[in-house]
Design a protein around this motif. Sequence first.
Motif, PDB file in Angstrom:
ATOM      1  N   ILE A 154      49.916  93.588 -26.179  1.00 13.21           N
ATOM      2  CA  ILE A 154      50.030  93.411 -24.715  1.00 13.21           C
ATOM      3  C   ILE A 154      49.694  91.872 -24.225  1.00 13.21           C
ATOM      4  CG2 ILE A 154      48.764  94.011 -22.934  1.00 13.21           C
ATOM      5  CD1 ILE A 154      48.231  96.678 -23.992  1.00 13.21           C
ATOM      6  N   LEU A 155      48.800  91.228 -25.103  1.00  8.87           N
ATOM      7  CA  LEU A 155      48.259  89.911 -24.482  1.00  8.87           C
ATOM      8  C   LEU A 155      49.660  88.826 -25.004  1.00  8.87           C
ATOM      9  CD1 LEU A 155      46.286  87.955 -23.548  1.00  8.87           C
ATOM     10  CD2 LEU A 155      45.447  87.668 -25.943  1.00  8.87           C
ATOM     11  N   ALA A 156      50.337  89.114 -25.997  1.00 11.37           N
ATOM     12  CA  ALA A 156      51.211  88.251 -26.463  1.00 11.37           C
ATOM     13  C   ALA A 156      52.646  88.439 -25.519  1.00 11.37           C
ATOM     14  CB  ALA A 156      51.825  88.741 -27.631  1.00 11.37           C
ATOM     15  N   ILE A 157      52.834  89.865 -25.048  1.00 14.87           N
ATOM     16  CA  ILE A 157      53.842  89.907 -23.776  1.00 14.87           C
ATOM     17  C   ILE A 157      53.440  89.197 -22.616  1.00 14.87           C
ATOM     18  CG2 ILE A 157      54.620  91.705 -22.304  1.00 14.87           C
ATOM     19  CD1 ILE A 157      54.876  93.507 -24.728  1.00 14.87           C
ATOM     20  N   GLY A 158      52.299  89.171 -22.018  1.00 17.36           N
ATOM     21  CA  GLY A 158      51.553  88.623 -20.865  1.00 17.36           C
ATOM     22  C   GLY A 158      51.785  86.927 -21.128  1.00 17.36           C
ATOM     23  N   ILE A 159      51.523  86.548 -22.125  1.00 14.05           N
ATOM     24  CA  ILE A 159      51.651  85.108 -22.344  1.00 14.05           C
ATOM     25  C   ILE A 159      53.068  84.609 -22.202  1.00 14.05           C
ATOM     26  CG2 ILE A 159      51.772  83.314 -24.146  1.00 14.05           C
ATOM     27  CD1 ILE A 159      48.696  84.464 -25.020  1.00 14.05           C
ATOM     28  N   ILE A 160      54.102  85.531 -23.061  1.00 12.70           N
ATOM     29  CA  ILE A 160      55.551  84.989 -22.872  1.00 12.70           C
ATOM     30  C   ILE A 160      56.008  85.247 -21.637  1.00 12.70           C
ATOM     31  CG2 ILE A 160      57.786  86.157 -23.679  1.00 12.70           C
ATOM     32  CD1 ILE A 160      56.298  86.979 -26.299  1.00 12.70           C
ATOM     33  N   LEU A 161      55.536  86.060 -20.703  1.00 12.26           N
ATOM     34  CA  LEU A 161      55.971  86.363 -19.437  1.00 12.26           C
ATOM     35  C   LEU A 161      55.600  85.107 -18.451  1.00 12.26           C
ATOM     36  CD1 LEU A 161      55.570  90.382 -18.724  1.00 12.26           C
ATOM     37  CD2 LEU A 161      57.790  89.050 -19.073  1.00 12.26           C
ATOM     38  N   LEU A 162      54.339  84.780 -18.704  1.00 12.93           N
ATOM     39  CA  LEU A 162      53.865  83.471 -18.068  1.00 12.93           C
ATOM     40  C   LEU A 162      54.538  82.254 -18.474  1.00 12.93           C
ATOM     41  CD1 LEU A 162      50.048  84.302 -18.124  1.00 12.93           C
ATOM     42  CD2 LEU A 162      51.356  84.336 -16.129  1.00 12.93           C
ATOM     43  N   CYS A 163      54.997  82.135 -19.735  1.00 13.97           N
ATOM     44  CA  CYS A 163      55.697  81.119 -20.112  1.00 13.97           C
ATOM     45  C   CYS A 163      57.107  80.912 -19.442  1.00 13.97           C
ATOM     46  CB  CYS A 163      55.909  80.968 -21.790  1.00 13.97           C
ATOM     47  SG  CYS A 163      54.562  80.510 -22.686  1.00 13.97           S
ATOM     48  N   PHE A 164      57.703  82.293 -19.301  1.00 11.57           N
ATOM     49  CA  PHE A 164      59.068  82.126 -18.482  1.00 11.57           C
ATOM     50  C   PHE A 164      58.766  81.779 -17.143  1.00 11.57           C
ATOM     51  CE2 PHE A 164      60.459  84.772 -21.943  1.00 11.57           C
ATOM     52  CZ  PHE A 164      61.791  84.126 -22.435  1.00 11.57           C
ATOM     53  N   ARG A 165      57.580  82.243 -16.558  1.00 12.99           N
ATOM     54  CA  ARG A 165      57.406  82.090 -15.007  1.00 12.99           C
ATOM     55  C   ARG A 165      57.121  80.602 -14.884  1.00 12.99           C
ATOM     56  NH1 ARG A 165      52.169  84.169 -11.977  1.00 12.99           N
ATOM     57  NH2 ARG A 165      52.314  83.109  -9.969  1.00 12.99           N
ATOM     58  N   MET A 166      56.534  79.602 -15.962  1.00 11.09           N
ATOM     59  CA  MET A 166      56.371  78.438 -15.738  1.00 11.09           C
ATOM     60  C   MET A 166      57.866  77.704 -15.877  1.00 11.09           C
ATOM     61  SD  MET A 166      53.025  77.229 -18.090  1.00 11.09           S
ATOM     62  CE  MET A 166      53.278  75.720 -17.796  1.00 11.09           C
TER      63      MET A 166
END
Length: 203
Positions: A23-35
């Motif tokens: 879950i944490l990895a998915i959240g980090i990946i989504l935040l990277c795409f957002r950046m």
Amino acid sequence: MQQIVAGFLKKVTEALEFVISIILAIGIILLCFRMIGVMSNIPNLEVWPNYDDLLETCFNLIIGVELIRMMYYHTPDTVFEVLLFAIARQIITDHSSIWGSLVGVTAIAVLFATRKYLFCEFDISDTIIFRASAKVKSINSLLSLDIPHEPNETLMDVVNRQLAQNEQTARIGACVYFHDCGLRVAKLHNEKISRIEVIRSIH
């Protein structure tokens, strides 16, 4: 029975940690795409965050990655790295005072000293004591190990065979090693092995 319950609970906690890590990895990946998506707004200074916000966000993502490693590997090194990045983030992004930076640098120095002088190999292994009559097949299944054995062999059979191959006698403290664990004689009764300690690496 106590060892079986402990092994089951250990597997449950490992599974939960694995799910939380995903879950944490998915959240980090989504935040990277957002950046990455925000990069298109660089000319618009009202939308694009300033440098400090960008730096703080990147540090938070790095700390999140280290948290995933900490939950997966369970080693002192991963805890050290999480603390190191957290303190470094505070020093770099917080420009409040020189004294705050001095405290942060001192904390990093203490962390490095602790890592160099206080960490030891026992911090990265766990041990469980079983009856010598426990079946190796059950222990392998319970602890996710791969102790070589013949059908219906017990821990005592394996230890005695390995000790004989090494020309050693069964005594308290005698150890035999395999690629993912070690077996140590923990207790003797009437000169026969009655308890065996399974030493498992958690690297």
